[in-house]
Scaffold this active site. Structure first.
Site, PDB file in Angstrom:
ATOM      1  N   TYR A  76     -23.100  21.736  10.858  1.00 16.90           N
ATOM      2  CA  TYR A  76     -23.835  20.808  11.740  1.00 16.90           C
ATOM      3  C   TYR A  76     -23.898  21.240  13.211  1.00 16.90           C
ATOM      4  O   TYR A  76     -24.964  21.143  13.833  1.00 16.90           O
ATOM      5  CB  TYR A  76     -23.301  19.367  11.581  1.00 16.90           C
ATOM      6  N   GLU A 114     -21.860  12.760   3.147  1.00 13.70           N
ATOM      7  CA  GLU A 114     -21.719  13.950   2.287  1.00 13.70           C
ATOM      8  C   GLU A 114     -20.266  14.150   1.850  1.00 13.70           C
ATOM      9  O   GLU A 114     -20.011  14.556   0.712  1.00 13.70           O
ATOM     10  CB  GLU A 114     -22.279  15.186   3.014  1.00 13.70           C
TER      11      GLU A 114
HETATM   12  C1  HEM Z   1     -32.938  19.708   3.504  1.00 15.07           C
HETATM   13  C2  HEM Z   1     -32.708  16.977   7.496  1.00 15.07           C
HETATM   14  C3  HEM Z   1     -28.619  19.242   8.777  1.00 15.07           C
HETATM   15  C4  HEM Z   1     -29.612  22.621   5.444  1.00 15.07           C
HETATM   16  C5  HEM Z   1     -33.206  18.759   4.465  1.00 15.07           C
HETATM   17  C6  HEM Z   1     -34.313  17.838   4.407  1.00 15.07           C
HETATM   18  C7  HEM Z   1     -34.270  17.099   5.531  1.00 15.07           C
HETATM   19  C8  HEM Z   1     -33.116  17.529   6.300  1.00 15.07           C
HETATM   20  C9  HEM Z   1     -35.219  15.988   5.923  1.00 15.07           C
HETATM   21  C10 HEM Z   1     -35.346  17.740   3.278  1.00 15.07           C
HETATM   22  C11 HEM Z   1     -34.736  16.864   2.216  1.00 15.07           C
HETATM   23  C12 HEM Z   1     -35.389  16.960   0.861  1.00 15.07           C
HETATM   24  O1  HEM Z   1     -35.782  18.042   0.461  1.00 15.07           O
HETATM   25  O2  HEM Z   1     -35.467  15.945   0.187  1.00 15.07           O
HETATM   26  C13 HEM Z   1     -31.543  17.321   8.172  1.00 15.07           C
HETATM   27  C14 HEM Z   1     -31.030  16.642   9.345  1.00 15.07           C
HETATM   28  C15 HEM Z   1     -29.880  17.288   9.709  1.00 15.07           C
HETATM   29  C16 HEM Z   1     -29.672  18.363   8.765  1.00 15.07           C
HETATM   30  C17 HEM Z   1     -31.706  15.458  10.027  1.00 15.07           C
HETATM   31  C18 HEM Z   1     -28.950  17.012  10.862  1.00 15.07           C
HETATM   32  C19 HEM Z   1     -28.598  15.814  11.283  1.00 15.07           C
HETATM   33  C20 HEM Z   1     -28.544  20.382   7.998  1.00 15.07           C
HETATM   34  C21 HEM Z   1     -27.527  21.413   8.126  1.00 15.07           C
HETATM   35  C22 HEM Z   1     -27.832  22.381   7.212  1.00 15.07           C
HETATM   36  C23 HEM Z   1     -29.017  21.940   6.484  1.00 15.07           C
HETATM   37  C24 HEM Z   1     -26.371  21.363   9.106  1.00 15.07           C
HETATM   38  C25 HEM Z   1     -27.129  23.697   6.968  1.00 15.07           C
HETATM   39  C26 HEM Z   1     -27.139  24.663   7.814  1.00 15.07           C
HETATM   40  C27 HEM Z   1     -30.595  22.110   4.638  1.00 15.07           C
HETATM   41  C28 HEM Z   1     -31.124  22.802   3.471  1.00 15.07           C
HETATM   42  C29 HEM Z   1     -32.060  21.952   2.898  1.00 15.07           C
HETATM   43  C30 HEM Z   1     -32.111  20.769   3.728  1.00 15.07           C
HETATM   44  C31 HEM Z   1     -30.721  24.192   2.996  1.00 15.07           C
HETATM   45  C32 HEM Z   1     -32.906  22.224   1.662  1.00 15.07           C
HETATM   46  C33 HEM Z   1     -34.223  22.676   2.111  1.00 15.07           C
HETATM   47  C34 HEM Z   1     -34.784  23.879   1.488  1.00 15.07           C
HETATM   48  O3  HEM Z   1     -34.045  24.795   1.178  1.00 15.07           O
HETATM   49  O4  HEM Z   1     -35.983  23.876   1.367  1.00 15.07           O
HETATM   50  N1  HEM Z   1     -32.493  18.541   5.622  1.00 15.07           N
HETATM   51  N2  HEM Z   1     -30.705  18.346   7.847  1.00 15.07           N
HETATM   52  N3  HEM Z   1     -29.408  20.732   6.990  1.00 15.07           N
HETATM   53  N4  HEM Z   1     -31.207  20.897   4.753  1.00 15.07           N
HETATM   54 FE1  HEM Z   1     -30.902  19.608   6.241  1.00 15.07          FE
END
Ligand code: HEM
Length: 404
Positions: free
Chosen positions: A95, A137
């Site tokens: 994060y 989480e």
């Molecule tokens: C997916 C928001 C932090 C890695 C997502 C999605 C959203 C989101 C909206 C799409 C969800 C879906 O597919 O249904 C956020 C927000 C964060 C945050 C608001 C912070 C407050 C993080 C962090 C990481 C991360 C810290 C890791 C470095 C990912 C990954 C996906 C994902 C790998 C899957 C997307 C893909 O591979 O296409 N996140 N995220 N996120 N997030 Fe986050």
């Protein structure tokens, strides 16, 4: 707790973020991956290329800005994202990295408009939002680990069987390589597969819905082969080439698109194409556990060449006096027509739904490609089905289907 002042500043910048959101998140991903290429082992490269991930993050950040003083409004959205994060083994230590590059991107894209005060307010707000994700989480990780046969993060599985279901869809039966059983799951959930494609630098992660009802031994996913050359099909097409015995890493089942077992109202399971997978799991679970539950299974496919699970659906429906199914082909072959292999030609439209939906206060579960979901959800609303009774899932990052 965020101060009144911070909340005021964050809310006042929401409109700017709405306009600049995608630019900010695109810049954010680019700079973050340059500094932390190891994160490319986690992110879906195809979604990055299509800009869907950027849009998903931009939508969430904007929503967070709008509702920063009522974070409880965001909780359902947070949970859905947290499921995806948990299934990809995202950790608390990730994060601050995202926070650092998101703030830098806001600063660089907004230029002079991003004053020190604004950046400070956003740093605080991001911290508050991140804390909520980390807590939700953490509970999900504990739950996954505490289940019978549960595990944390990824675990090696083997393909123990492979069954062709149609010209383009093949099922893969996956069992833990250590010979243990698997935890149960809620029908509708997915697993993430992590694959090391020969010759590639970065691991690839993809989510696949579980297509069978839960059992203690193995999971089944059913994967569609995509046309060559589309980035989305890279992992799916690779899997099609993998033989029995091939090892993949799998994370525990996740996702909040699940059957509400407590609800006794009729269930309508409406799918298009490979969107059939989570709904088939729901159907099989309902008829096996609760033959008194009213359930209607509606499936739309192009024709019998690409139609999967026809027999499995028929056999499942036959187990219950309260289950029925309808099949629509949009482009039936001449043989389909001759043998009348379907119930109706065409798409799932208003007239069709009116003819089969007996109670519009039932529970509606919809899965398929984005245009399919948009059309079906809008038709269900025309039938005055309440929004809270419509559950849908599409494959790929969550998108707001109300958007133009
Ligand atoms: C997916 C928001 C932090 C890695 C997502 C999605 C959203 C989101 C909206 C799409 C969800 C879906 O597919 O249904 C956020 C927000 C964060 C945050 C608001 C912070 C407050 C993080 C962090 C990481 C991360 C810290 C890791 C470095 C990912 C990954 C996906 C994902 C790998 C899957 C997307 C893909 O591979 O296409 N996140 N995220 N996120 N997030 Fe986050």
């Amino acid at each position: 707790m965020l101060s009144e002042k911070t909340i005021g500043i964050v809310k006042s910048t929401a409109p700017v973020l709405e306009v600049k959101g995608k630019e900010i998140t695109t810049h954010f991903y680019k700079t973050m991956f340059e500094a932390h290429p190891e994160l490319l082992h986690i992110f879906n490269h195809a979604n990055q290329q299509k800009g869907r991930q950027q849009t998903a993050l931009a939508n969430t950040v904007t929503a967070a800005a709008k509702y920063i003083d009522q974070l409880e409004v965001l909780l359902p959205v947070v949970k859905q994202i947290a499921h995806k994060h948990r299934s990809l083994a995202i950790k608390a230590e990730h994060y601050p990295i995202v926070g650092e590059f998101l703030l830098k991107a806001i600063k660089e894209v907004l230029g002079d408009a991003a004053t020190e005060e604004i950046l400070q307010a956003w740093a605080e707000a991001y911290g508050a939002i991140a804390d909520i994700f980390i807590q939700v989480e953490k509970e999900m990780y504990e739950e996954a680990e505490q289940q019978k046969n549960g595990w944390k993060d990824f675990k090696p599985f083997r393909i123990v069987d492979k069954v062709k279901e149609s010209q383009s869809i093949t099922s893969f039966y996956l069992a833990p390589a250590d010979g243990q059983g698997v935890p149960s799951f809620s029908p509708g959930q997915y697993v993430s597969l992590r694959i090391n494609i020969d010759g590639e630098t970065y691991l690839q992660n993809r989510q696949y819905s579980l297509s069978d009802s839960p059992n203690e031994k193995m999971y089944r996913i059913s994967v569609k082969r995509e046309d060559e050359g589309t980035p989305a099909g890279k992992v799916s097409n690779y899997l099609h080439e993998c033989e029995i015995g091939y090892e993949v890493e799998v994370s525990a089942p996740a996702g909040d698109f699940v059957l509400d077992f407590k609800n006794r109202k009729p269930a309508y399971l409406i799918s298009g194409g490979v969107g059939v997978t989570p709904l088939l799991s729901m159907l099989k679970t309902i008829v096996a556990n609760d033959p008194e539950q009213e359930v209607t299974f509606i499936h739309a496919a192009k024709n019998s060449n690409v139609h999967a699970f026809g027999e499995e659906v028929k056999d499942s429906v036959a187990l219950s006096n309260h289950a029925r199914n309808y099949l629509l082909y949009s482009e039936p072959t001449s043989e389909d027509k001759r043998e009348r292999k379907y119930d109706q030609e065409g798409y799932i439209d208003q007239a069709f739904l009116e003819s089969v939906v007996k109670e519009n206060d039932g529970q509606f579960y919809v899965c398929g490609p984005v245009p399919f979901i948009k059309a079906v959800v809008s038709e269900l609303k025309q039938l005055e089905v309440k929004t809270e009774n419509i559950h849908y899932e599409f494959f790929g990052p969550a998108i707001n289907i109300e958007e133009p």
